[in-house]
Design an enzyme around this catalytic site. Structure first.
Site, short mmCIF file in Angstrom:
data_model
loop_
_atom_site.label_atom_id
_atom_site.label_comp_id
_atom_site.label_asym_id
_atom_site.label_seq_id
_atom_site.Cartn_x
_atom_site.Cartn_y
_atom_site.Cartn_z
N SER A 160 -18.99 69.68 -27.92
CA SER A 160 -19.38 68.52 -29.26
C SER A 160 -19.56 67.75 -28.41
O SER A 160 -20.01 66.16 -29.36
CB SER A 160 -17.91 68.06 -29.81
OG SER A 160 -16.75 67.74 -28.67
N HIS B 195 -14.56 62.65 -26.31
CA HIS B 195 -15.54 61.73 -27.48
C HIS B 195 -16.07 60.26 -27.35
O HIS B 195 -15.43 59.34 -26.46
CB HIS B 195 -14.81 61.90 -28.49
CG HIS B 195 -14.76 63.14 -29.28
ND1 HIS B 195 -14.18 63.44 -30.27
CD2 HIS B 195 -15.59 64.71 -28.28
CE1 HIS B 195 -14.90 65.10 -30.63
NE2 HIS B 195 -15.45 65.54 -29.67
N ASP C 157 -14.04 61.57 -35.75
CA ASP C 157 -12.43 62.23 -35.07
C ASP C 157 -11.49 62.40 -35.87
O ASP C 157 -10.55 63.02 -36.03
CB ASP C 157 -12.49 61.74 -34.10
CG ASP C 157 -13.32 62.47 -32.73
OD1 ASP C 157 -13.75 62.88 -33.15
OD2 ASP C 157 -13.47 61.56 -31.70
#
EC number: 3.4.21.89
Lengths: 172, 225
Positions: free
Chosen positions: A49, A90, A115
């Site tokens: 990701s 992230h 998210d």
């Protein structure tokens, strides 16, 4: 090697050598944890990701102290979500407010959406305490072996088998 | 006992460890009283360091990182300190000492051994401190392991004990028989296997690593070899 076991002091010394290897590895890990102020100062990227910044298997080094500046938009952070085991890597894309209770929103570079879906039920943002560190260095790919081992459990059996075979063959 | 066990003759660590183990066996059989203080200190330091790490693991596992991080920091510092002291102890106090003890007459003896990487020579440093307070005397030996290991890796106690009994007057006094038998050491490297088997068999049944007297007949058999 075995003759040493007849003498209790030598047996204790041999056992100690083995124990000190384990405990030194553990204490080095804990020392790094304390230094970086993070429960897990080294993590392996498990998903794609964050491509192209990080690939699966990259080894990340985390720093969890805000000495010079607060955690801010643009930093890649690792955070834990309540009741979920696996930490997520992230990037911080929004920040509202300052200090410990600033509201942070994260998103994977390679994901279409932010998210909020990944957070716990009823949670819309992260706070500083959810974050276990910001990425400050990485080594590409070397963590891939842990992914292999967790995705293909039979590899663990194979590895143990090879080790066992070596022990038998070397008679040590 | 070391003499019944075979070791790999190309493994220097095995050669040294087997020889190191034979020194206390020999000297204690001569009524020397071994002093274990060095290794006991080492074990105490090492096991306390291990206990610190184990305690740290336990509270970290039960209570989590954030609740215990100051204790963990203290434990890491204490562990580093204990390990530092342990390293200091091994490299500057023990310095390879494998035996410390007191002879029946009260003289202190300390034996340190070392090897150099890939050199099959046993370096022995013997320090004898007389009871009456005169300065300690140091004897250094450098002997080849081939003098007391045969080609097959059997440890032969007699020549090994002779090396010590001949070089150190204190040991000679406690074990005169070994000191006298300072005859040339048989050449194990060129002896054939059957002869060596016979030697090893006679050795392990009669002497092991202690210092009992060997009948004269067997001694002559060895010379022929």
């Amino acid at each position: 090697m075995l003759s040493g076991l007849q003498n209790p002091r030598q047996a204790a010394a041999q056992l100690l050598n083995f124990g000190l290897i384990l405990s030194t590895a553990f204490m080095m890990w804990k020392g790094l944890s304390v230094f970086a102020d993070s429960p897990s100062p080294i993590v392996v990227v498990l998903s794609g990701s964050m491509e192209p910044a990080f690939q699966r298997g990259d080894l990340l080094f985390l720093w969890n102290r805000n000495i010079l500046s607060e955690t801010d938009v643009g930093e890649v952070v690792v955070y834990n979500v309540r009741d979920k085991e696996i930490p997520i890597v992230h990037r911080v894309v929004r920040k509202f407010g300052t200090g410990a209770h600033a509201r942070l929103l994260t998103k994977g570079d390679n994901n279409a959406a932010d998210d909020t879906e990944l957070y716990a039920r009823g949670q819309d943002y992260l706070e500083r305490k959810d974050i276990i560190g910001s990425v400050f260095a990485y080594i590409p790919f070397v963590g891939y072996v842990t992914i292999m081992l967790s995705e293909h459990p039979w590899l663990k059996t194979v590895m143990l088998g090879i080790m066992g075979l070596l022990v038998v063959l070397q008679r040590e | 006992m070391a003499s019944q066990e075979r070791i790999a003759v190309h493994n220097l660590a095995d050669l040294k460890n087997t020889s190191d183990d034979a020194i206390p066996n020999y000297l204690n059989s001569l009524k020397f009283k071994q002093d274990h203080r060095l290794i006991d200190t080492r074990l105490a330091l090492g096991y306390s360091a291990f206990a610190v790490a184990a305690a740290c693991f336990a509270w970290d596992y039960k209570l989590g990182f954030d609740a215990t991080k100051y204790y963990t920091a203290a434990a890491v510092a204490l562990y580093a300190l204990l390990n530092g002291v342990l390293t200091f102890w091994i490299s500057f106090v023990e310095k390879g000492v494998v035996y410390q003890g007191v002879a029946p007459d009260g003289t202190k003896i300390s034996i340190a051994t070392s090897t150099k990487k890939n050199v099959p020579i046993y370096n022995v440093k013997i320090t004898v401190t007389p009871k009456n307070g005169s300065p300690p005397e140091t004897i250094e030996l450098a002997r080849s392991f081939t003098e007391w290991f045969d080609v097959q890796g059997h440890f032969i106690a007699r020549p090994f004990q002779s090396v010590f009994a001949t070089a150190v007057p204190l040991i000679a006094k406690a074990d005169p028989k070994r000191a006298q038998s300072s005859a040339p050491v048989p050449d194990f490297l060129n002896a054939d296997a059957d002869v060596l088997d016979a030697i090893a068999a006679s050795q392990s049944t009669t002497t092991s690593t202690g210092a009992e007297a060997t009948p004269a007949g067997k001694k002559s058999k060895r010379r022929k070899a």
